[in-house]
Design a protein around this motif. Structure first.
Motif, PDB file in Angstrom:
ATOM      1  N   GLU A 180       0.751  -1.282   0.050  1.00  0.00           N
ATOM      2  CA  GLU A 180       0.038  -0.097   0.001  1.00  0.00           C
ATOM      3  C   GLU A 180       0.715   1.186  -0.201  1.00  0.00           C
ATOM      4  O   GLU A 180       0.592   2.140  -0.704  1.00  0.00           O
ATOM      5  CB  GLU A 180      -0.912  -0.147   1.254  1.00  0.00           C
ATOM      6  N   GLN A 198       0.655   4.029  -2.998  1.00  0.00           N
ATOM      7  CA  GLN A 198       0.464   5.340  -2.607  1.00  0.00           C
ATOM      8  C   GLN A 198       1.428   6.288  -3.143  1.00  0.00           C
ATOM      9  O   GLN A 198       1.290   7.532  -3.660  1.00  0.00           O
ATOM     10  CB  GLN A 198       0.270   5.630  -1.151  1.00  0.00           C
ATOM     11  N   ARG A 236      -4.857   7.120  -6.339  1.00  0.00           N
ATOM     12  CA  ARG A 236      -4.502   5.758  -5.982  1.00  0.00           C
ATOM     13  C   ARG A 236      -5.243   5.055  -7.047  1.00  0.00           C
ATOM     14  O   ARG A 236      -5.083   3.574  -7.359  1.00  0.00           O
ATOM     15  CB  ARG A 236      -5.051   5.497  -4.463  1.00  0.00           C
TER      16      ARG A 236
END
Length: 402
Positions: free
Chosen positions: A210, A214, A224
């Protein structure tokens, strides 16, 4: 298990599956570090190193990427984040370097340290233009680094993408080791073969991924969702398709990128604080020049206003004079012409006042010739009366009895 293999299996990797398999194979084949050093021998001298061409600094990003320099970096054509960052700082500090190119051909590497390097590159964009060129492979961590640059170009046959994180794990079962973990920390060394252990490992890997997603979104200036929808979710793409998806800015060659970036010089905003900090003597001189120019400008303005007021005095109205003064584009000489024209126009259109006929008669009467001094008094009176009557007639004044 060797130190190298332990290190590999305990780390998270932003790298292609094939490249990670190669690293594991090397570690398994050669055992411990000492044995591998003896087998490989002296460090080769033909490793890629940073260089400067003209005003362009070129930093190679080659092979698997590791957080720190070590055996694999020295002997297997790999690169380390710390060496790339060191070269980046040297390029930023060098007055010879006006722009920087990252020459990338890497399947990715260790997740640890990659985000920090990418953040440094992203922040350095405000100092000098930084461009990434992917000539072979720009996958996973290598693409993460590339995305942090101002622009990303690639060859038409480059392999780009593989956004994600993975790890190579081994089960505790059948290992022959006795392990004791504090009862307060049951998740400290969770067995990845168990359901609970697998969930913990997946949670960590997902968290790292993640961060990856990002940061790529920030670096490329997209959301995103765009990264998730268009950047492949771990898949790789050939150059042209990667450009179509917005993962890179175009197709080029290394020489083309170097030539293009070399044309552009660094344009840094010159501010008073920057000059004062870098060149205090120059700042002091500029301040003195500014003061003198300011005083000269103020004096010239005052002199102009005074001249216009003197020229306008008694010639034009106060309002017209003020209008000329407020028009700063009008010189004193031009204002003088405007005053002359305005005065003439006012004089031509001004009505001539009519004199009262009685006052005119008195004025003309006083200018009449007086008879000679030896004439009798009655003759003087008669002469004056006669002259007055004649003057009155010619002046249009009627007297009773005249």
């Amino acid at each position: 298990m060797s130190f190298a293999l332990t290190y590999i299996t305990e780390s998270a990797w932003a790298i292609t599956e094939a490249a990670l398999g190669t690293i594991v194979s090397i570690a398994q084949s050669h055992g411990n570090i000492e044995a591998l050093e003896k087998k490989i021998g002296e460090r080769p001298r033909n490793l890629a190193s940073s260089s400067i061409r003209g005003s362009v600094g070129i930093i190679p990003v080659r092979g698997p990427l590791f957080k720190r320099a070590g055996l694999l970096v020295d002997h297997c054509g790999a690169s380390s984040y710390e060496s790339i960052l060191r070269d980046l700082h040297e390029m930023l500090a060098s007055p010879k370097v006006q722009s920087i190119v990252l020459d990338i051909d890497s399947p990715g590497g260790e997740a640890s340290g990659c985000s920090e390097l990418a953040d440094h590159i992203h922040a350095a964009r405000s100092e000098k233009p930084i461009t990434a060129y992917i000539g072979g492979v720009g996958a996973s961590a290598a693409y993460w680094i590339a995305s942090a640059c101002d622009k990303v170009y690639a060859s038409d046959s480059a392999i780009i993408g593989s956004i994600g994180v993975q790890s190579v794990l081994r089960s505790d079962k059948g290992d022959g080791e006795l392990k004791f973990v504090s009862s307060q920390s049951p998740k400290k060394n969770a067995d990845p073969a168990s359901e609970e252990g697998a969930a913990e490992v997946q949670r960590v890997i997902d968290g790292l991924a993640e961060v990856f997603v990002q940061k790529v979104a920030r670096n490329r200036g997209v959301s995103r969702d765009v990264v998730m929808d268009r950047f492949g979710q771990g898949a790789v793409f050939v150059g042209t398709e990667a450009a179509t998806r917005g993962m890179i800015d175009g197709i080029s060659t290394l020489e083309g990128v170097i030539e293009q970036t070399g044309v552009h010089q660094v344009i840094q905003e010159i501010t008073a604080s920057l000059i004062a900090e870098k060149h205090p003597a120059v700042a002091a001189e500029l301040i003195e020049i500014g003061v003198q120019r300011g005083l000269a400008s103020a004096k010239a303005k005052a002199d102009r206003e005074s001249t216009i007021r003197q020229l306008a005095q008694g010639q034009v109205s106060q309002e017209f004079c003020q209008t000329l003064i407020e028009n700063e584009k009008l010189s004193a000489q031009d204002a003088a012409v405007q005053i002359l024209l305005e005065a003439r126009l006012a004089g031509a259109t001004k009505p001539t006042p009519q004199e009262d006929p009685r006052f005119a008669f008195d004025r003309k009467l006083s200018s009449l010739d007086i008879p000679i001094a030896d004439a009798s008094e009655q003759q003087k009176i008669d002469a004056q009366l006669s002259a007055a009557i004649d003057l009155a007639k010619t002046s249009g004044i009627n007297f009773k009895g005249a």
